[in-house]
Design an enzyme around this catalytic site. Sequence first.
Site, short mmCIF file in Angstrom:
data_model
loop_
_atom_site.label_atom_id
_atom_site.label_comp_id
_atom_site.label_asym_id
_atom_site.label_seq_id
_atom_site.Cartn_x
_atom_site.Cartn_y
_atom_site.Cartn_z
N SER A 162 -4.83 -0.15 -3.88
CA SER A 162 -3.86 0.88 -4.27
C SER A 162 -4.26 1.36 -5.67
CB SER A 162 -2.46 0.25 -4.33
OG SER A 162 -1.56 1.10 -5.02
N TYR A 175 3.45 -7.02 -6.80
CA TYR A 175 2.69 -6.07 -5.96
C TYR A 175 1.47 -5.54 -6.71
CZ TYR A 175 1.38 -2.06 -3.15
OH TYR A 175 0.66 -1.16 -2.40
N1 NAP Z 1 2.40 3.88 1.24
C1 NAP Z 1 1.90 3.88 0.02
O1 NAP Z 1 2.37 4.61 -0.87
C2 NAP Z 1 0.73 2.99 -0.32
C3 NAP Z 1 -0.02 3.27 -1.46
C4 NAP Z 1 -1.10 2.47 -1.79
C5 NAP Z 1 -1.43 1.40 -0.98
N2 NAP Z 1 -0.69 1.12 0.13
C6 NAP Z 1 -1.07 -0.03 0.96
O2 NAP Z 1 -1.35 0.44 2.26
C7 NAP Z 1 -1.21 -0.64 3.18
C8 NAP Z 1 -0.42 -0.15 4.39
O3 NAP Z 1 0.91 0.14 3.98
P1 NAP Z 1 1.75 1.37 4.56
O4 NAP Z 1 1.96 2.30 3.43
O5 NAP Z 1 1.16 1.88 5.81
O6 NAP Z 1 3.15 0.63 4.80
P2 NAP Z 1 4.01 0.41 6.14
O7 NAP Z 1 4.24 1.70 6.83
O8 NAP Z 1 5.20 -0.38 5.70
O9 NAP Z 1 3.06 -0.51 7.04
C9 NAP Z 1 2.79 -1.85 6.70
C10 NAP Z 1 2.13 -2.55 7.86
O10 NAP Z 1 1.91 -3.93 7.48
C11 NAP Z 1 2.41 -4.76 8.52
N3 NAP Z 1 2.88 -6.06 8.03
C12 NAP Z 1 3.85 -6.28 7.11
N4 NAP Z 1 4.06 -7.60 6.98
C13 NAP Z 1 3.21 -8.23 7.85
C14 NAP Z 1 2.96 -9.59 8.18
N5 NAP Z 1 3.64 -10.57 7.60
N6 NAP Z 1 2.03 -9.86 9.13
C15 NAP Z 1 1.35 -8.85 9.74
N7 NAP Z 1 1.53 -7.55 9.45
C16 NAP Z 1 2.46 -7.24 8.52
C17 NAP Z 1 3.56 -3.97 9.13
O11 NAP Z 1 3.79 -4.38 10.46
P3 NAP Z 1 4.98 -5.33 10.98
O12 NAP Z 1 6.19 -5.06 10.12
O13 NAP Z 1 5.12 -4.93 12.41
O14 NAP Z 1 4.44 -6.72 10.83
C18 NAP Z 1 3.01 -2.56 9.10
O15 NAP Z 1 2.21 -2.34 10.23
C19 NAP Z 1 -0.55 -1.78 2.40
O16 NAP Z 1 -1.52 -2.73 2.04
C20 NAP Z 1 -0.01 -1.08 1.16
O17 NAP Z 1 0.11 -1.95 0.06
C21 NAP Z 1 0.37 1.90 0.48
#
Ligand code: NAP
Length: 252
Positions: A136, A149
């Site tokens: 990130s 985080y």
């Molecule tokens: N959105 C942003 O602004 C942003 C910015 C920078 C980086 N990121 C990073 O991008 C990545 C994806 O996030 P996103 O934005 O797509 O968020 P999201 O929509 O909340 O998706 C998160 C995913 O992680 C899975 N997950 C959560 N806890 C888990 C566990 N204990 N075991 C297995 N899977 C798990 C969730 O699935 P289940 O709940 O079904 O397990 C979901 O598929 C993350 O690493 C996040 O830190 C996001």
Amino acid sequence: MTGRPVTLITGASAGLGVEFARQCRARGDALVLVARRGDRLAALAASLGGAEVVAADLAAPGASERLMAEVAGRGLAVETLINNAGFGLSGRFAELAPERQSEMIDLNVRALTELCRLALPEMAERRRGFILNVASTAAFQAGPNMAVYYASKAYVLSLTEALHQEMKGSGVHVTALCPGPVATEFFDVAGSPDSALAKRGVAPAGVVQAGLAGLARNRAIVIPGMMNKATAQANRILPRAAMRRIVAAIKS
Ligand SMILES: NC(=O)c1ccc[n+]([C@@H]2O[C@H](COP(=O)([O-])OP(=O)(O)OC[C@H]3O[C@@H](n4cnc5c(N)ncnc54)[C@H](OP(=O)(O)O)[C@@H]3O)[C@@H](O)[C@H]2O)c1
């Protein structure tokens, strides 16, 4: 090669993970989709014309080993690993639930590390492999009001850069993807759906495209978007104390 080559995507039930699945499928990859919500994974797999699905809580002890054993047991070999599963928590360190903070470290840091460690030796042996770790822009500075985080993503960036360098010339690509805010379920899970950052979220498609392109070219770090690139560089120009105050102001 032992087993059919596949692309394993963690966190494929929502947000960036769904988009990774779509774009990897579109380029012809066979997929293994991993997250806790198996119903969502099954629906996504069906919509993509078929994919392997493993419902797993990657924050649980031993989950990474069980996942990789399951994949091998199905006759598959991980050629591309997309370590995307992760979550954040908004709030002051001393006030957030300690068990949720530990769960975040277990998922964002420990499971990601274990999956790299489990996948890399076979990739190195085959002299072909691709690891994309989702960090990130949070990785580039401390994050008051989201402290664990930000620290977890600094770890992901540091680990990934080191592995990238170690694996240079080996045929194994290792890349850190560092997005700014993206419109996913992230901010709902973090408990800050109405924050200024949540409102700035971009669509996942461009972020995923940049990540996959950077991985193909073996870039160490991919920061999608001009503003995010500039923000990530700001800590080179501004004193650390100023960066802390800025992030604290955005996140309060
Ligand atoms: N959105 C942003 O602004 C942003 C910015 C920078 C980086 N990121 C990073 O991008 C990545 C994806 O996030 P996103 O934005 O797509 O968020 P999201 O929509 O909340 O998706 C998160 C995913 O992680 C899975 N997950 C959560 N806890 C888990 C566990 N204990 N075991 C297995 N899977 C798990 C969730 O699935 P289940 O709940 O079904 O397990 C979901 O598929 C993350 O690493 C996040 O830190 C996001």
